[in-house]
Design a protein around this motif. Sequence first.
Motif, PDB file in Angstrom:
ATOM      1  N   MET A   1       0.818  -1.206   0.000  1.00 30.95           N
ATOM      2  CA  MET A   1       0.000   0.000   0.000  1.00 30.95           C
ATOM      3  C   MET A   1       0.855   1.261   0.000  1.00 30.95           C
TER       4      MET A   1
ATOM      5  N   GLN B   1       1.375   1.158   6.968  1.00 30.39           N
ATOM      6  CA  GLN B   1       1.817   0.411   5.788  1.00 30.39           C
ATOM      7  C   GLN B   1       2.231   1.319   4.635  1.00 30.39           C
TER       8      GLN B   1
ATOM      9  N   HIS C   1      -7.519  -6.419   4.739  1.00 31.77           N
ATOM     10  CA  HIS C   1      -7.339  -7.430   3.690  1.00 31.77           C
ATOM     11  C   HIS C   1      -8.002  -6.976   2.391  1.00 31.77           C
TER      12      HIS C   1
ATOM     13  N   CYS D   1      -8.546  -4.045   1.403  1.00 30.29           N
ATOM     14  CA  CYS D   1      -7.870  -2.870   0.847  1.00 30.29           C
ATOM     15  C   CYS D   1      -6.589  -3.236   0.113  1.00 30.29           C
ATOM     16  N   GLY D   2      -6.126  -4.461   0.284  1.00 29.35           N
ATOM     17  CA  GLY D   2      -4.798  -4.821  -0.180  1.00 29.35           C
ATOM     18  C   GLY D   2      -4.747  -5.435  -1.565  1.00 29.35           C
ATOM     19  N   GLU D   3      -3.531  -5.644  -2.021  1.00 31.99           N
ATOM     20  CA  GLU D   3      -3.283  -6.204  -3.351  1.00 31.99           C
ATOM     21  C   GLU D   3      -3.850  -7.612  -3.479  1.00 31.99           C
TER      22      GLU D   3
END
Length: 246
Positions: A1, A26, A224, A226-228
């Motif tokens: 992020m 992050q 989770h 929000c993540g890649e």
Amino acid sequence: MNGQRAWITGGASGIGVGVARRLAEQGAGVVLVDRDPDALEAALATLPPGVRALELDVTATERVVEMVAATDPDDLPDILVNSVGGDTRKIPFTELREADLTHAVTENLLGCFTMTRLCAPTMVRRGAGRIVNLASIAGRTYSIFSNAAYVAAKAAVIGYTKQCAYELAATGVVVNAVAHGPIATERLVLAQRAMSQERRREVMDRLPMGRYGTLDEAVGAVLHLCGEDAGYTTGSVLDVNGGLHV
């Protein structure tokens, strides 16, 4: 992020401020969006340096539209977390009135609706984006803490999430919801303290784990999405309720 821009509505308290803290740690550039200037000031004092505040009532639609239109597209979010909402008033549905429904929809759905429709086009142009809407176990089933107007509004958040996810599926922008059960936020703790001992025991007896969820447990589920790693997850409702609804 690292380097991504994240806007958190309702970001000055509860799950919102917890999400903001973790995203900032992050490496995301975080903006807290909230209508309460005192809460924003207090939240910023607890968060990593660089987190910014935007005093804005996301239910004031005309002002929101003007603000987004005046914002440099480069400053609009890659990650949008719509966390405005909530209602701890336990009211029988026969005692609710249409004004209660209007209030519930305004507080729990309107800002989510507006912020999503205004921020998504920039994400689409970038070819990627994460939108996470905070629904509730109430929108999945029923509420032991609140009322039917709130349940209806949170169910609408879930429906809106799914339709947006479907329409954006080919763009790289994913839209998901988290349906939290009872989480030990300040609001819920205060509501619990106001209960009679009998009512408090009744509530705890209904919870399979015998406790409220922690703020960290609530925030982790949002992070989770929000993540890649959530790139192939869209239109989902992630339940975080300790077994209260399975």
